[in-house]
Design a protein around this motif. Structure first.
Motif: not given
Length: 555
Positions: A208-211, A225-230, A261-267
């Motif tokens: 759910v969180a990734q979707g 697109e830079k989510a997770g690195s910026d 329960a949703a947690r922001f996902p790791a990219f």
């Protein structure tokens, strides 16, 4: 008298104006109705005369993806990073996330949003900033069926086609087309490629969180697109992600419990790191083999939308890469390390380390590098008779590391030679089009295989229950003393045959050329080869190792 009478009979100007005003209103009303009828008729005619165009070639071209034996994403080949999947392969919560982010009335609208069209038209007429707000149907039409030009005529055509699509196709068909073609950033077109690029999973496995995160990215894909690195981009995306999840909870797409329960996902990190490029060696070998098995060209494979499941163990590959990169290097000399790991009696290649940097050297040392035989094949020197292909290999003065490993794999399998292979299965649109079959033949009798194993000293090491004794490896090479030109280490048991080979080169007299060189003495090449072999073996044979489990199951 007559003129006076006419003057008296003539109505006052105020009355005449009142009478003419009513007449003019009626005329204007009739003119408006005529114009409206004409416009409606023109719209009806335009609707019937406007065909639904075929998708652009680039939106039907698909890439071919390569997976390791566990289904982990290795990489792709093809002009566009896109693969079609049916809507049934996209979880409902992912579909609902996209609808919540892009077009909440999608399930009930007619394919267009009159308010959004009016806003975009006004912006175009007044020269204002381009306006969005198109429905999912309109976005699909714009992305897949029409050109990206901005004009009133194209916008009108887009609306007509969107209405026609909505009337001739189901909402699920439209949503499927949209999810297969919409751009998500990171070069990924479509939900399947996006799931792999951002999270390293298939779309069917998105949480759910990734979707919700992927749905949030659609707003500004080139930025997000830079989510997770910026950090700045990540924080902004997280705010939009919260907004999408709140909308899903409000509409009942997810429960209150799921929302909480949703947690922001790791990219996955972007852009990819060095280990991504190293995998191109694997893809090169698997792509050639897959094309041969299907009887097509490699270009045909790349644009065919296939899924190629390889025999490689990606975790083992990455472990070996880390071990090799610990070599300090020597100025002016480039040390090449090749590693091959394969399953005896089957031929499945689990590990194929062909070089440290594909960008600088696309030549694969593991399958094409020549190992000066020296003592590498000494264990077979007293073999009375060997059948093909082993007999030919034993006459080779410089076998490749892959051939060397396959020879010792035959010893490990009691004289049964298995042709090495890297492609386990190929599917297309969910249908299996190729399934690997092992090619095994008896090339040594069991007694000669046993004696070759004893002479090599590379066979199974007896280990007491619970002991942590290290695996023993046969280590030797070509050249003597401080003039080593090639060093190799090999070891095997019934589960795995592992070969590590080292050789070196230096720059030639002409630019862009290289010539063989002696291996540097520091660190000791034999010690380094053995350390790499031992570390790789330990990673390959841990409790629960895939290769061990599969071989045990086969036995």
């Amino acid at each position: 008298m007559l003129s006076e009478r006419r003057h008296r009979e003539r109505a006052p100007l105020r009355i005449r104006l009142r009478r003419n005003w009513g007449r003019r209103l009626r005329r204007l009303f009739y003119a408006f109705l005529t114009l409206l009828a004409t416009l409606c008729a023109a719209a009806v005619v335009a609707y019937h005369l406007t065909p639904i165009p075929k998708p652009h070639p680039e939106t039907v071209t698909q890439s071919t993806v390569f997976l390791d034996s566990d289904g982990a994403y290795l990489g792709r080949r093809g002009p566009v990073d896109r693969q079609d999947i049916p809507l049934s392969a996209v979880p409902r919560h992912v579909q609902d996330a996209v609808i919540a982010a892009e077009n909440r009335s999608f399930r009930t609208d007619s394919g267009i949003s009159p308010r959004a069209i009016a806003r975009a038209t006004l912006a175009t007429l007044t020269g204002g900033d381009p306006q969005g707000g198109s429905t999912i149907t309109q976005q699909y039409v714009k992305n897949a069926l029409l050109s990206p030009e901005r004009s009133l005529s194209r916008k009108a055509r887009e609306a007509l086609i969107a209405i026609k699509l909505d009337r001739t196709r189901t909402k699920d068909e439209i949503l499927e087309g949209y999810l297969d073609t919409v751009y998500f950033g990171r070069g990924a077109a479509g939900i399947q490629s996006a799931a792999r690029n951002y999270f390293g999973v298939d779309a069917k496995n998105l949480t759910v969180a990734q979707g919700a995160a992927l749905a949030s990215i659609l707003n500004i894909p080139s930025y997000y697109e830079k989510a997770g690195s910026d950090p700045k981009v990540t924080a902004k995306l997280e705010n939009r992600w919260e907004w999408v999840l709140d909308a899903m909870a409000a509409s009942g797409s997810i429960t209150v419990k799921q929302r909480a329960a949703a947690r922001f996902p790791a990219f996955r990190f972007y852009p990819p790191g060095e280990t991504e490029g190293q995998r191109q060696y694997l893809i090169d070998v698997a792509a050639k083999e897959a094309a041969d098995r299907l009887g097509i060209t490699e270009d045909g494979l790349a644009s065919g939308g296939y899924s190629v499941t390889t025999t490689f163990d990606l975790a083992l590959q990455d472990s070996a890469t880390q071990l090799v990169q610990k070599h300090p290097g020597v100025k002016g000399v480039r040390v090449h390390t090749a590693i091959v790991g394969m399953v005896p009696g089957d031929g499945a290649v689990r590990l194929l380390y062909g070089g440290s940097d594909y960008a600088r050297q696309s030549f694969n040392d593991a399958v094409s590098g020549a190992v000066e035989a020296g003592t590498a094949l000494e264990a077979f020197s007293e073999v009375g008779h060997a059948d093909e292909p082993l007999s030919k290999l034993l006459k080779t003065a410089a076998p490749t590391p892959l051939n060397l490993a396959s020879a010792y794999a035959a010893v490990a399998a009691n004289g049964r030679y298995a042709t090495p292979y890297t492609v386990a299965r190929i599917t297309r649109e969910g249908r299996t089009v190729y399934q690997a079959r092992t090619d095994v033949r008896q090339v040594l009798d069991e007694k000669e295989a046993l004696m070759a194993g004893v002479r090599s000293g590379a066979g199974p090491t007896p280990v007491a229950a619970g002991s942590a004794e290290a695996k023993g490896f046969a280590v030797a090479g070509a050249g003597g003393g401080i003039t080593r030109r090639t060093v190799w280490a090999t070891g095997y048991d019934r589960r795995l045959t592992l070969t590590v080979a080292l050789f070196a080169d230096r720059a030639g007299s002409r630019k862009g050329t290289a010539v063989p060189a002696q291996l540097p003495n520091e660190p000791s090449p034999t010690d380094f080869a053995q350390r790499v072999a031992a570390g790789t073996w330990e990673a390959a044979t841990k409790a629960g190792s895939k290769s061990a489990a599969e071989t045990d199951a086969a036995d």
